[in-house]
Design a protein around this motif. Structure first.
Motif, mmCIF file in Angstrom:
data_model
loop_
_atom_site.group_PDB
_atom_site.id
_atom_site.type_symbol
_atom_site.label_atom_id
_atom_site.label_comp_id
_atom_site.label_asym_id
_atom_site.label_seq_id
_atom_site.Cartn_x
_atom_site.Cartn_y
_atom_site.Cartn_z
ATOM 1 N N PHE A 81 0.837 -1.204 0.000
ATOM 2 C CA PHE A 81 0.000 0.000 0.000
ATOM 3 C C PHE A 81 0.871 1.254 0.000
ATOM 4 O O PHE A 81 0.617 2.210 -0.746
ATOM 5 C CB PHE A 81 -0.922 -0.007 1.211
ATOM 6 C CG PHE A 81 -1.843 1.171 1.272
ATOM 7 C CD1 PHE A 81 -3.009 1.200 0.530
ATOM 8 C CD2 PHE A 81 -1.533 2.270 2.082
ATOM 9 C CE1 PHE A 81 -3.863 2.298 0.587
ATOM 10 C CE2 PHE A 81 -2.384 3.366 2.140
ATOM 11 C CZ PHE A 81 -3.553 3.380 1.394
ATOM 12 N N VAL A 82 1.913 1.263 0.842
ATOM 13 C CA VAL A 82 2.822 2.410 0.897
ATOM 14 C C VAL A 82 3.545 2.576 -0.443
ATOM 15 O O VAL A 82 3.703 3.698 -0.950
ATOM 16 C CB VAL A 82 3.840 2.228 2.045
ATOM 17 C CG1 VAL A 82 4.921 3.311 1.974
ATOM 18 C CG2 VAL A 82 3.135 2.270 3.391
ATOM 19 N N GLU A 83 3.986 1.467 -1.033
ATOM 20 C CA GLU A 83 4.692 1.526 -2.316
ATOM 21 C C GLU A 83 3.804 2.127 -3.411
ATOM 22 O O GLU A 83 4.235 3.036 -4.148
ATOM 23 C CB GLU A 83 5.125 0.118 -2.723
ATOM 24 C CG GLU A 83 5.760 0.043 -4.109
ATOM 25 C CD GLU A 83 5.914 -1.384 -4.613
ATOM 26 O OE1 GLU A 83 6.107 -1.554 -5.828
ATOM 27 O OE2 GLU A 83 5.807 -2.331 -3.795
ATOM 28 N N VAL A 84 2.570 1.643 -3.524
ATOM 29 C CA VAL A 84 1.677 2.128 -4.571
ATOM 30 C C VAL A 84 1.248 3.567 -4.295
ATOM 31 O O VAL A 84 1.105 4.380 -5.229
ATOM 32 C CB VAL A 84 0.453 1.198 -4.700
ATOM 33 C CG1 VAL A 84 -0.548 1.746 -5.710
ATOM 34 C CG2 VAL A 84 0.900 -0.208 -5.118
ATOM 35 N N THR A 85 1.060 3.913 -3.021
ATOM 36 C CA THR A 85 0.716 5.292 -2.666
ATOM 37 C C THR A 85 1.825 6.254 -3.088
ATOM 38 O O THR A 85 1.559 7.330 -3.652
ATOM 39 C CB THR A 85 0.472 5.413 -1.152
ATOM 40 O OG1 THR A 85 -0.615 4.557 -0.774
ATOM 41 C CG2 THR A 85 0.128 6.846 -0.772
ATOM 42 N N ALA A 86 3.066 5.861 -2.817
ATOM 43 C CA ALA A 86 4.204 6.704 -3.194
ATOM 44 C C ALA A 86 4.292 6.850 -4.716
ATOM 45 O O ALA A 86 4.546 7.951 -5.241
ATOM 46 C CB ALA A 86 5.494 6.100 -2.645
ATOM 47 N N ARG A 87 4.080 5.766 -5.438
ATOM 48 C CA ARG A 87 4.138 5.840 -6.898
ATOM 49 C C ARG A 87 3.003 6.690 -7.450
ATOM 50 O O ARG A 87 3.179 7.410 -8.449
ATOM 51 C CB ARG A 87 4.077 4.428 -7.484
ATOM 52 C CG ARG A 87 5.311 3.590 -7.155
ATOM 53 C CD ARG A 87 5.206 2.186 -7.727
ATOM 54 N NE ARG A 87 5.061 2.214 -9.168
ATOM 55 C CZ ARG A 87 4.936 1.127 -9.927
ATOM 56 N NH1 ARG A 87 4.928 -0.067 -9.347
ATOM 57 N NH2 ARG A 87 4.821 1.234 -11.237
ATOM 58 N N THR A 88 1.854 6.617 -6.803
ATOM 59 C CA THR A 88 0.729 7.444 -7.246
ATOM 60 C C THR A 88 1.025 8.928 -7.011
ATOM 61 O O THR A 88 0.733 9.792 -7.860
ATOM 62 C CB THR A 88 -0.559 7.042 -6.505
ATOM 63 O OG1 THR A 88 -0.827 5.658 -6.758
ATOM 64 C CG2 THR A 88 -1.732 7.873 -6.968
ATOM 65 N N ALA A 89 1.612 9.215 -5.845
ATOM 66 C CA ALA A 89 1.885 10.615 -5.500
ATOM 67 C C ALA A 89 3.056 11.185 -6.292
ATOM 68 O O ALA A 89 3.028 12.356 -6.704
ATOM 69 C CB ALA A 89 2.171 10.726 -4.001
ATOM 70 N N VAL A 90 4.101 10.376 -6.514
ATOM 71 C CA VAL A 90 5.326 10.892 -7.136
ATOM 72 C C VAL A 90 5.283 10.759 -8.658
ATOM 73 O O VAL A 90 5.631 11.704 -9.384
ATOM 74 C CB VAL A 90 6.563 10.159 -6.578
ATOM 75 C CG1 VAL A 90 7.829 10.623 -7.294
ATOM 76 C CG2 VAL A 90 6.679 10.395 -5.074
ATOM 77 N N PHE A 91 4.850 9.602 -9.139
ATOM 78 C CA PHE A 91 4.914 9.336 -10.584
ATOM 79 C C PHE A 91 3.559 9.438 -11.274
ATOM 80 O O PHE A 91 3.466 9.273 -12.495
ATOM 81 C CB PHE A 91 5.496 7.944 -10.839
ATOM 82 C CG PHE A 91 6.894 7.775 -10.303
ATOM 83 C CD1 PHE A 91 7.973 8.387 -10.926
ATOM 84 C CD2 PHE A 91 7.118 7.036 -9.158
ATOM 85 C CE1 PHE A 91 9.260 8.236 -10.429
ATOM 86 C CE2 PHE A 91 8.399 6.878 -8.653
ATOM 87 C CZ PHE A 91 9.481 7.483 -9.273
ATOM 88 N N GLY A 92 2.520 9.713 -10.492
ATOM 89 C CA GLY A 92 1.201 9.907 -11.075
ATOM 90 C C GLY A 92 0.535 8.633 -11.559
ATOM 91 O O GLY A 92 -0.254 8.671 -12.514
ATOM 92 N N ASP A 93 0.879 7.506 -10.931
ATOM 93 C CA ASP A 93 0.199 6.254 -11.297
ATOM 94 C C ASP A 93 -1.298 6.381 -11.030
ATOM 95 O O ASP A 93 -1.727 7.141 -10.145
ATOM 96 C CB ASP A 93 0.763 5.090 -10.475
ATOM 97 C CG ASP A 93 2.125 4.647 -10.997
ATOM 98 O OD1 ASP A 93 2.657 5.315 -11.899
ATOM 99 O OD2 ASP A 93 2.654 3.637 -10.490
ATOM 100 N N PRO A 94 -2.127 5.661 -11.771
ATOM 101 C CA PRO A 94 -3.583 5.809 -11.612
ATOM 102 C C PRO A 94 -4.049 5.394 -10.207
ATOM 103 O O PRO A 94 -3.499 4.488 -9.589
ATOM 104 C CB PRO A 94 -4.150 4.871 -12.682
ATOM 105 C CG PRO A 94 -3.058 3.912 -12.994
ATOM 106 C CD PRO A 94 -1.776 4.679 -12.819
#
Length: 329
Positions: A81-94
């Motif tokens: 969850f933390v990994e995907v949250t960070a990618r969403t916030a930093v790299f704009g993942d959906p």
């Protein structure tokens, strides 16, 4: 030869423990007692495994082992969850990926909360379906019935007694052939009856540790392999049970016994000067052993093909649910 002769090899290793447990070693020669004890042990095994898990259904906090496994699953979920949250916030993942992780965790929670139910249902399904076939073909759905049938059919063939002065090399060779093949045949039949429950027990005990790997693609093969083991056990239970039924039907037809009743009557006395009888019995035993071996081959062919990718299916379904939820928002 009497069916109890191969059990001598077992008695050689178990007589001390049996005596300590208050069991008369002579009881191992009682066919009904022996098979009843085996069936009872297999039934008790499932209850003991359930006791080790701490619950027959929800295992999230039912024992120290499952509590640790559940904690590891929560940790893997939180890490993802933390990994995907960070990618969403930093790299704009959906955002659907983030919702997918949440849904995957919910599914893992459900699997833990109902673990004691669906795992044993999968494993026992093969045995149950096989016993339905067995009941139709042999008139009984008892777990050890095919084994007893094979034992009794084979025990009808005995060497004709001779005086000690009439013993020859041929007589000893024929006796050795009967003993060796009776041991192999009885061991294979017992193996086919017991193995699905034993492997299923191992799979059920391992399961809680594998659920944490469903979140990470690089490790999801562990969960997939465990699920394949579950299905292998169920399919092998069915295929091996059907193979035992076929062996019983062949024995009944070849030896002139009815398929709906146990073999009985006067024993058939064999003499060393009748080699065709021994060749026929050995051929029947070899074919039966080959069929039981082929049961494992067929099961591996069915379950050992392309990757089951159960973890991928869970995550794919969760991501689709996440996309649907995001679109609604």
């Amino acid at each position: 030869m009497r069916w109890s002769i191969p059990v001598f090899f077992v008695l050689a290793f178990t007589v001390t423990q049996a005596h300590a447990a208050g069991i008369d070693p002579a009881q191992f020669g009682d066919q009904g007692w022996f098979t009843t004890r085996i069936a009872s042990a297999l039934t008790t095994l499932q209850a003991n495994i359930t006791s080790a898990l701490g619950s027959a259904y929800d295992v999230r906090s039912s024992s120290t082992y499952t509590s640790w496994a559940y904690g590891l699953m929560l940790g893997a979920w939180a890490f993802k969850f933390v990994e995907v949250t960070a990618r969403t916030a930093v790299f704009g993942d959906p955002y659907s990926d983030l919702v997918g992780v949440v849904v995957t965790g919910v599914i893992a929670q459900i699997l833990f909360a109902t673990y004691g139910g669906w795992t044993w249902d999968i494993i026992n399904a093969g045995t149950y379906l096989g016993q339905l076939v067995q009941a139709k073909a042999l008139g009984s759905d008892a777990l050890m019935y095919p084994y007893i049938y094979i034992v009794k059919a084979w025990a009808m063939f005995q060497l004709s007694p001779v005086g000690i002065m009439s013993l020859t090399i041929d007589y000893f060779l024929d006796a050795a052939v009967l003993v060796v093949f009776s041991f192999l045949l009885f061991a294979a039949g017992l193996f086919a009856c017991m193995w699905p429950t034993l492997v299923g027990g191992i799979a059920v005990l391992l399961g809680p540790l594998t659920l944490m790997f469903v979140f990470h693609k690089s490790l999801s093969w562990i969960f997939d392999g465990w699920l394949r083991l579950m299905f292998w056990t169920a399919i092998f239970a069915f295929v091996s049970r059907v193979s035992l039924v076929i062996i019983c039907l062949v024995f009944g037809s070849a030896f002139g016994y009815g398929s709906m009743s146990m073999p009985g009557g006067n024993p058939v006395l064999l003499t060393p000067d009748n080699p065709l009888a021994f060749i026929f019995l050995v051929a029947m035993a070899i074919v039966s052993l080959a069929l039981l071996f082929f049961s494992g081959v067929v099961t591996s062919m069915i379950t050992g093909g392309s990757n089951i990718d159960a973890a991928g299916m869970v995550k794919g379904a969760a991501q689709q649910a996440g996309k649907a939820l995001v679109s609604l928002i």
